[in-house]
Design a protein around this motif. Structure first.
Motif, PDB file in Angstrom:
ATOM      1  N   THR A 199       0.842  -1.196   0.000  1.00 13.91           N
ATOM      2  CA  THR A 199       0.000   0.000   0.000  1.00 13.91           C
ATOM      3  C   THR A 199       0.880   1.249   0.000  1.00 13.91           C
ATOM      4  OG1 THR A 199      -1.748  -1.129   1.220  1.00 13.91           O
ATOM      5  CG2 THR A 199      -1.778   1.276   1.251  1.00 13.91           C
ATOM      6  N   GLN A 235      -6.844   4.425 -10.196  1.00  3.63           N
ATOM      7  CA  GLN A 235      -6.280   3.187  -9.655  1.00  3.63           C
ATOM      8  C   GLN A 235      -6.330   3.202  -8.119  1.00  3.63           C
ATOM      9  OE1 GLN A 235      -1.974   2.260 -10.185  1.00  3.63           O
ATOM     10  NE2 GLN A 235      -2.716   0.555 -11.455  1.00  3.63           N
ATOM     11  N   ASN A 239      -8.410   0.706  -5.480  1.00  6.78           N
ATOM     12  CA  ASN A 239      -7.720  -0.059  -4.444  1.00  6.78           C
ATOM     13  C   ASN A 239      -7.883   0.524  -3.042  1.00  6.78           C
ATOM     14  OD1 ASN A 239      -5.929  -2.259  -5.847  1.00  6.78           O
ATOM     15  ND2 ASN A 239      -5.754  -0.442  -7.132  1.00  6.78           N
TER      16      ASN A 239
END
Length: 321
Positions: A199, A235, A239
Motif C-alpha cells: 500500500t 487506480q 484499491n
C-alpha cells in the motif's frame, strides 16, 4: 466574501512575518559521489522552534526536465523555509541530470535519466535516515515533494518501494515515505501497467487537466508508460488507497510551479490530516480560475522562480532593495 479575503490577507502577512523573524539555518552536505559528481543537499532547520519530539522531514526535488535545475532557486528556497518555519527539517537535493546536453533523447537515455534521479533521491533518503539521531528526525515522518521532473522522481520513488523493485534496496528494509506531494508528476516505467505490492503512502496529486508536458491521464512517453495523476487517482480509488487529487481545470504544466507559492493551504492540510494524523480518505478537488494558469504567464505567476537557478531568496530580495 470581503471579510474572508481580509482574514486570509492577515494570515498571509502573519505567516510572512513569522518566516522573516525565524532563525532558519542552512547547512550543505555531500550525500553521495557518483559519476565523478559530488551530490549535495541543503538542510534547513529552525532550532529556535521547540518541536515536541522528533522532527518530521520534507525533501524537495527540483524540476527542469532532467536536463537542468538546481536545489538553489529563490522560490524553491521559500518553499523549503515554509516547512522549516513549522519545525520540520526541510531538505533540498541536487541529483544527476540524465538529459543534460542531450539534444535528442532516445527511450534508453530517458529511462536512464529517470533511473539515476530515482537512485539519487533514494540514496539521499538513506543518508538522511543515517543522520536521524544527529538531526533529531522522525524516520517515520519523511515526506517528499517535487515539481515536474522532481514530481516524476518522487512518484517513481514511492512506486519503486511499493512494487518492491531493485532500487528499493537503497533504503532500509521496511522503510516507506510518510507522504508525497506531487506537482504535475507521473510514474514512468517500461512496463505497460503498474503493480502495487504494498500500500503506498498518502499522496497529494496536483495537476492541470490541460497539461501537455506531463500527462494528466496516461500515455506512451519516449518509450515509457507514463501514468499521470488522474490515471493514478482512478487506480487508487479502485484499491482504496488514501490520496487527494487536486485538479486545476484548464491549467497546463504551470501546476508544476504554482504550489510553491499558492497552495500551502492544501499542502499543509494534507500533511496535517493524511500524514500526521493518519486519516484514511479519498479526496478530489477542482479549482478553476477565471483565467486558467499557463506556462505562457510564468513571469506573472511565479516571478521569484523565474529569477533563475543558483539565486537564493536572500540574494534576490537584496537586489530588489
Amino acid at each position: 466574501m470581503k471579510k474572508a479575503l481580509f482574514i486570509m490577507a492577515i494570515c498571509m502577512v502573519a505567516l510572512s512575518s513569522a518566516v522573516a523573524q525565524s532563525k532558519i539555518e542552512k547547512e550543505t552536505f555531500v550525500y553521495s559521489e557518483k559519476d565523478g559528481q559530488e551530490l549535495l543537499l541543503d538542510k534547513y532547520v529552525d532550532n529556535s522552534i521547540e518541536y515536541d519530539g522528533k522532527r518530521p522531514v520534507m525533501i524537495y526535488v527540483h524540476g527542469g526536465g532532467f536536463a537542468t535545475g538546481s536545489k538553489i532557486n529563490a522560490l524553491q528556497i521559500k518553499y523549503n523555509k515554509h516547512f522549516a518555519a513549522q519545525g520540520f527539517v526541510s531538505i533540498a537535493i541536487n541529483y544527476r541530470l540524465g538529459l543534460k546536453d542531450v539534444e535528442q533523447p532516445s527511450p534508453e537515455i530517458m529511462t536512464k535519466a529517470i533511473h539515476v534521479s530515482l537512485e539519487d533521491l533514494l540514496t539521499a533518503t538513506a543518508f538522511i535516515i543515517e543522520k536521524a539521531d544527529d538531526w533529531n528526525i522522525d524516520t517515520e515522518k519523511i515526506m517528499i515533494s517535487g515539481g515536474s521532473a522532481g514530481a516524476i522522481t518522487c512518484l517513481n520513488a514511492e512506486y519503486e518501494i511499493c512494487a518492491e523493485r531493485p532500487l528499493s534496496k537503497l533504503v532500509p528494509a521496511g522503510f516507506n515515505y510518510a507522504g508525497v506531494v506531487s506537482q504535475a508528476g507521473c510514474v514512468m516505467i517500461k512496463e505497460k501497467t503498474l503493480e502495487w505490492k504494498k500500500t503506498p503512502c498518502p499522496i497529494l496529486f496536483m495537476h492541470g487537466d490541460k497539461d501537455m508536458q506531463v500527462p494528466f491521464e496516461s500515455m506512451d512517453m519516449m518509450g515509457t508508460f507514463a501514468a499521470g495523476s488522474n490515471y493514478l487517482h482512478k487506480q487508487f480509488v479502485e484499491n482504496d488507497f488514501a490520496h487527494w487529487l487536486y485538479v486545476e481545470e484548464g491549467a497546463d504544466h504551470i501546476v508544476a510551479l504554482k504550489p510553491l507559492q499558492y497552495n500551502f493551504g492544501e499542502i499543509d492540510t494534507f500533511i496535517d490530516r493524511f500524514v500526521m494524523n493518519g486519516e484514511h480518505a479519498i479526496v478530489r478537488t477542482y479549482w478553476k480560475d477565471e483565467v486558467p494558469g499557463s506556462m505562457a504567464k510564468m513571469f506573472d505567476i511565479v516571478p521569484l522562480y523565474m529569477t533563475g537557478w543558483e539565486k537564493t531568496d536572500e540574494e534576490v530580495e537584496a537586489g530588489e532593495q
